[in-house]
Design a protein around this motif. Structure first.
Motif, PDB file in Angstrom:
ATOM      1  N   GLU A   1       0.498  -4.289  -7.557  1.00 34.34           N
ATOM      2  CA  GLU A   1       0.071  -4.032  -8.932  1.00 34.34           C
ATOM      3  C   GLU A   1       0.475  -2.637  -9.425  1.00 34.34           C
ATOM      4  O   GLU A   1       0.498  -2.381 -10.632  1.00 34.34           O
ATOM      5  N   ARG A   2       0.825  -1.730  -8.516  1.00 36.67           N
ATOM      6  CA  ARG A   2       1.237  -0.379  -8.935  1.00 36.67           C
ATOM      7  C   ARG A   2       2.697  -0.326  -9.387  1.00 36.67           C
ATOM      8  O   ARG A   2       3.111   0.641 -10.015  1.00 36.67           O
TER       9      ARG A   2
ATOM     10  N   THR B   1      -0.274   0.802  -1.476  1.00 39.02           N
ATOM     11  CA  THR B   1       0.991   0.149  -1.786  1.00 39.02           C
ATOM     12  C   THR B   1       1.958   0.416  -0.637  1.00 39.02           C
ATOM     13  O   THR B   1       2.259   1.560  -0.311  1.00 39.02           O
TER      14      THR B   1
END
Length: 289
Positions: free
Chosen positions: A266-267, A249
């Motif tokens: 997505e984190r 990320t």
């Protein structure tokens, strides 16, 4: 208001030998005395082999040596470090392991990186990250806002003298280890060296840097096993491409309650209201290029 937490290691702007006063003139011709950062050479040895001479501010040489060798693939995680000896007069640090090493072939292949103070990568720049996939993790936006505020207000060489980069290892919204150096690669290697020496996992950590998010920074972060890399500076295209490859990320241009995420979205967990100002503008620092 976010309260700053106590780091395990934090900058000490008053430490002897890190800065000195230099006399000069300002734009009006008036005499000035300016606090400037010192830099000095440090030669890193692995057993009986000289590896590299780095320009550094000189603090935490043992961590810098171990972190550099680890991030270059010259010091495997399972390898036992027998001793790390620093000689301040000779400006050398020698890392000794239980097993003999020989990196002559690797040393012949150098890549100069975009890092300040000229970073160097030995061997194949992609070595060590092929097939690597970083572990899953959660990143709350409230953690980013809290870290930005805390780090920007901590006493540092950056605030007292400038011309330096910082790297901070964080757990959620808690800064753990804050290292500074004239090159962002050195600051990251110091953190990596501390992690190796203390057997600290990167799986649940965030790495914050004042430097640009280049391929070198992404590779180092991935090799340290850290799934989140954040900076108040910008990106390079290859840095983004490599981040996507390893599942990192990548947070850039992080200032106040604003940031941009170009990989590993997505984190993100958007748990904070960005319209609520949490950082006084006077405490914001410009990115160190």
């Amino acid at each position: 208001m976010t309260q700053a937490k106590l780091c395990l290691i934090a900058p000490n702007p008053q430490e002897k030998g890190l800065t000195r006063q230099v006399a000069g003139l300002d734009h009006l011709g008036a005499e000035i005395s300016l606090n400037v950062v010192e830099e000095r050479p440090l030669t890193i040895w692995l057993n009986g082999q000289e590896i590299v001479t780095a320009m550094t501010i000189g603090d935490y040489p043992e961590y810098l040596a171990q972190g550099f060798l680890s991030n270059q693939g010259m010091l495997a995680r399972e390898e036992i470090v027998r001793s790390v000896d620093f000689d301040s007069e000779l400006e050398t640090v020698v890392v000794r392991t239980n097993m003999p090493t020989n990196y002559e072939a690797k040393l012949q292949k150098k890549t100069r990186t975009s890092g300040c103070a000229v970073g160097t990568v030995f061997g194949d720049i992609m070595e060590g990250i092929e097939g690597l996939r970083l572990p899953p993790a959660q990143l709350k936006t409230s953690w980013l806002y809290s870290l930005s505020r805390q780090i920007n207000q901590m006493p540092s060489l950056y605030l007292s003298a400038g011309a330096i980069h910082g790297t901070v290892l964080c757990l959620r919204d808690e800064p753990l280890v804050y290292m500074e150096d004239v090159g962002r690669h050195n600051a990251v290697d110091k953190v990596a060296g501390w992690m190796r020496a203390t057997q600290t996992s990167g799986a649940d950590k965030i790495l914050y840097t004042t430097g640009r998010l280049t391929s070198e920074m992404v590779i180092k972060c991935a090799l340290m096993g850290i799934p989140v890399l954040a900076s108040r500076s910008g990106f390079t295209a290859w840095g983004v491409e490599l981040a996507e490859q390893v599942g990192l990320t990548l947070i850039g241009r992080m200032r106040g309650q604003r940031f941009q995420c170009l990989s590993g979205q997505e984190r993100l967990v958007f748990d904070a209201d960005p319209s609520i100002e949490d950082e006084d503008r006077k405490h914001r620092r410009k990115s160190a290029q």
